[in-house]
Motif scaffolding. Structure first.
Motif, short mmCIF file in Angstrom:
data_model
loop_
_atom_site.label_atom_id
_atom_site.label_comp_id
_atom_site.label_asym_id
_atom_site.label_seq_id
_atom_site.Cartn_x
_atom_site.Cartn_y
_atom_site.Cartn_z
N UNK A 29 0.80 -1.21 0.00
CA UNK A 29 0.00 0.00 0.00
C UNK A 29 0.83 1.26 0.00
N UNK A 30 2.06 1.21 0.57
CA UNK A 30 2.85 2.41 0.71
C UNK A 30 3.75 2.69 -0.46
N UNK A 31 3.99 1.71 -1.32
CA UNK A 31 4.86 1.92 -2.47
C UNK A 31 4.25 2.93 -3.41
N UNK A 32 5.03 3.91 -3.85
CA UNK A 32 4.51 4.93 -4.76
C UNK A 32 4.72 4.47 -6.20
N UNK A 33 3.61 4.23 -6.86
CA UNK A 33 3.66 3.76 -8.23
C UNK A 33 4.13 4.89 -9.14
N UNK A 34 4.88 4.55 -10.17
CA UNK A 34 5.32 5.55 -11.14
C UNK A 34 4.10 6.12 -11.85
N UNK A 35 4.09 7.44 -12.10
CA UNK A 35 2.94 8.05 -12.79
C UNK A 35 2.70 7.40 -14.15
N UNK A 36 1.44 7.23 -14.48
CA UNK A 36 1.11 6.66 -15.78
C UNK A 36 1.45 7.67 -16.88
N UNK A 37 1.80 7.17 -18.05
CA UNK A 37 2.12 8.06 -19.16
C UNK A 37 0.84 8.65 -19.75
N UNK A 38 0.89 9.90 -20.18
CA UNK A 38 -0.28 10.52 -20.80
C UNK A 38 -0.41 10.13 -22.27
N UNK A 39 -1.64 10.04 -22.73
CA UNK A 39 -1.87 9.81 -24.15
C UNK A 39 -1.76 11.13 -24.91
N UNK A 40 -2.09 12.23 -24.20
CA UNK A 40 -2.03 13.56 -24.80
C UNK A 40 -1.46 14.55 -23.79
N UNK A 41 -0.69 15.52 -24.28
CA UNK A 41 -0.20 16.59 -23.42
C UNK A 41 -0.38 17.92 -24.12
N UNK A 42 -0.37 18.99 -23.35
CA UNK A 42 -0.51 20.33 -23.91
C UNK A 42 0.39 21.30 -23.17
N UNK A 43 0.92 22.27 -23.89
CA UNK A 43 1.78 23.30 -23.31
C UNK A 43 1.04 24.63 -23.33
N UNK A 44 0.98 25.29 -22.17
CA UNK A 44 0.35 26.60 -22.06
C UNK A 44 1.42 27.64 -21.77
N UNK A 45 1.21 28.86 -22.25
CA UNK A 45 2.19 29.89 -21.97
C UNK A 45 2.29 30.95 -23.03
N UNK A 46 3.51 31.42 -23.22
CA UNK A 46 3.76 32.54 -24.13
C UNK A 46 4.86 32.21 -25.13
N UNK A 47 5.59 33.23 -25.57
CA UNK A 47 6.60 33.02 -26.61
C UNK A 47 7.77 32.16 -26.16
N UNK A 48 8.00 32.07 -24.85
CA UNK A 48 9.07 31.19 -24.38
C UNK A 48 8.74 29.75 -24.76
N UNK A 49 7.49 29.34 -24.52
CA UNK A 49 7.08 27.98 -24.84
C UNK A 49 6.85 27.79 -26.33
N UNK A 50 6.64 28.87 -27.06
CA UNK A 50 6.57 28.80 -28.52
C UNK A 50 7.96 28.81 -29.14
N UNK A 51 8.99 28.92 -28.30
CA UNK A 51 10.40 28.92 -28.76
C UNK A 51 10.65 30.02 -29.79
#
Length: 279
Positions: A29-51
């Motif tokens: 019960x105490x073991x921390x499982x590795x986070x599951x991988x996402x099927x989709x991701x998104x980046x929010x922000x400004x020109x820094x994240x737009x490179x």
């Protein structure tokens, strides 16, 4: 006739068995499982994240983004997830060059509509980089915008949210103020006037102005940290970006403000180190 085990031996054996069972229960019960991988991701922000500026002009170049970019030189979060086994990952870059925190709730809503399970946020530079100190976004307004965006993501059940801190504008100023080219471009393009206007001036007013801008950035970072920490699925970068000492090679020579291609790679590296899959 076989001798029966003593009462003390029976109790000891039972106790030992109980310890084993309890240990197994707590281990499972105490073991921390590795986070599951996402099927989709998104980046929010400004020109820094737009490179922005990492291609051949001032325009956006999302292929080089620290978050969702595909350029293997950068090793973005999306690239690292795919290399780790998340081969089917679909990544959206919803950041908008010139955006300030007022745009963040709308970007969050877009990420939700895309079904993003992992969302990165890098926002706030444009709230401090304005025409003057008086036109910077008030801290309370910034807080309301960030909280609204995170609430949208939380209510949608977004599995993983990553919030990056805002880079130090004072460090950028100190790094490039001695460069004639940087000063010329800052003046020509009107880059971040609240911090970068009159870059050679050491007057009390200009010193106080720069300090006020950096203080607002620090206040924004405190807001980002607190807002993220209030959401169980949110990971704060612990000030990794804010405290990072960018070198000149990591700053674009197009506007002497945005991260260069090398800078985007550094952003990817230092933020990945404190991402949900590493920290």
């Amino acid at each position: 006739m076989r001798a029966r085990p003593s009462f003390a031996r029976s109790v000891a054996a039972a106790a030992a068995s109980a310890v084993v069972v309890v240990a197994l229960v707590f281990t499972a019960g105490g073991a921390s499982a590795a986070p599951s991988y996402p099927a989709k991701m998104a980046a929010l922000g400004d020109s820094i994240t737009q490179a922005a500026t990492t291609c051949s002009s001032l325009s956006s170049c999302p292929a080089n983004s620290w978050s969702t970019g595909t350029n293997t030189t950068v090793q973005s979060h999306a690239t690292r997830l795919r290399l780790a086994g998340d081969t089917g990952l679909v990544a959206y870059n919803d950041a908008v060059s010139g955006a300030a925190s007022a745009a963040l709730p709308g970007q969050a809503a877009t990420a939700v509509s895309q079904g993003a399970q992992y969302v990165t946020i890098e926002m706030g530079a444009n709230d401090a980089c304005t025409s003057s100190v008086s036109t910077m976004t008030p801290t309370a307004t910034f807080q309301a915008n960030v909280t609204a965006a995170l609430t949208t993501l939380r209510n949608a059940g977004t599995a993983h949210i990553f919030v990056a801190s805002i880079p130090s504008l004072m460090r950028l100023y100190n790094l490039e103020k001695g460069s004639f080219s940087a000063r010329f471009v800052w003046a020509l393009l009107g880059v971040c006037k609240s911090m970068l206007a009159n870059p050679t001036s050491t007057s009390a007013a200009d010193v106080a102005r720069r300090a006020a801008v950096q203080q607002r950035v620090d206040d924004f970072n405190a807001v980002l940290a607190a807002a993220c920490q209030a959401v169980t699925t949110c990971t704060w970068d612990k000030g990794a970006v804010a405290n990072y000492a960018f070198s000149k090679s990591e700053i674009s020579t197009t506007d002497y403000f945005h991260p260069s291609l090398t800078g985007q790679a550094s952003l990817a590296r230092i933020t990945w180190a404190v991402s949900p899959w590493v920290s």
